[in-house]
Design an enzyme around this catalytic site. Structure first.
Site, mmCIF file in Angstrom:
data_model
loop_
_atom_site.group_PDB
_atom_site.id
_atom_site.type_symbol
_atom_site.label_atom_id
_atom_site.label_comp_id
_atom_site.label_asym_id
_atom_site.label_seq_id
_atom_site.Cartn_x
_atom_site.Cartn_y
_atom_site.Cartn_z
ATOM 1 N N CYS A 111 -2.224 -0.240 6.993
ATOM 2 C CA CYS A 111 -1.323 0.902 6.980
ATOM 3 C C CYS A 111 -1.374 1.831 8.459
ATOM 4 C CB CYS A 111 -1.979 1.854 6.047
ATOM 5 S SG CYS A 111 -1.826 1.182 4.408
ATOM 6 N N HIS A 152 0.873 -1.040 -0.143
ATOM 7 C CA HIS A 152 -0.069 0.081 0.114
ATOM 8 C C HIS A 152 0.856 1.223 0.006
ATOM 9 C CE1 HIS A 152 -3.703 -2.034 1.846
ATOM 10 N NE2 HIS A 152 -3.109 -2.931 1.025
ATOM 11 N N CYS A 180 -5.977 2.478 5.685
ATOM 12 C CA CYS A 180 -6.727 1.168 6.111
ATOM 13 C C CYS A 180 -6.129 0.567 7.438
ATOM 14 C CB CYS A 180 -6.631 0.092 5.099
ATOM 15 S SG CYS A 180 -4.970 -0.816 4.946
ATOM 16 N N GLU A 193 1.031 3.760 1.788
ATOM 17 C CA GLU A 193 1.773 4.262 3.018
ATOM 18 C C GLU A 193 2.640 3.306 3.577
ATOM 19 O OE1 GLU A 193 -2.848 5.450 3.218
ATOM 20 O OE2 GLU A 193 -1.467 3.633 2.336
#
Length: 158
Positions: A88, A55, A85, A57
């Site tokens: 993250c 992801h 999410c 992040e």
């Protein structure tokens, strides 16, 4: 809309996310900022890298840690194009960032087909009701790795 010292970096994260879509990636971008300077960026690389943890992040956190030579990001802010999410958020907590700021929220992401609300709901549900079983199976060596860890005088504590 409120402004913060990090608000100008949100536009950078949004631009990264938008450019990543044009390159075939997911619509997420993130920057890690320390002392008013961007030290790392990341975009969603899940499909290009075939890595479900890539992801934006997480990619940015990994790059920031490499850039400063530490797994802790004290004094840093994670700025994301979208509400992080649970994966993250956990990465941000483990990295010890000082703050997380974001633009779009989880509901905006869900409208675009990225619905992680089910994960938030799942974590609020007792494990015995999860659709994916998560079971503890005890052995005689369960704590051996932790015993080895705590016995090391030269360990680097998290």
């Amino acid at each position: 809309m409120t402004t913060s010292p990090e608000a100008r970096f949100l536009l950078d994260a949004i631009a990264l996310a938008t450019a990543n879509v044009a390159e075939g990636g997911g619509p997420f971008g993130a920057v890690v900022v320390r002392a008013g300077e961007v030290i790392a960026t990341g975009t969603n690389q899940v499909t290009p890298s075939l890595d479900p943890t890539a992801h934006a992040e997480v990619v940015a956190i990994r790059a920031a840690c490499r850039a400063i030579g530490d797994f802790r990001l004290h004094g840093c802010v994670l700025v994301s194009s979208c509400e992080p999410c649970p994966l993250c958020l956990s990465a941000a907590l483990w990295a010890r960032v000082d703050r997380v700021v974001y633009a779009a929220d989880r509901h905006d992401a869900a409208k675009a087909g990225f619905d992680d609300r089910e994960f938030y709901d799942l974590f609020a549900t007792p494990r015995e009701r999860w659709s994916m079983p998560v079971d503890r199976i005890g052995t005689t060596e369960d704590t051996a790795p932790f015993e080895a860890w705590t016995a090391r005088a030269d360990r680097v504590d998290y």
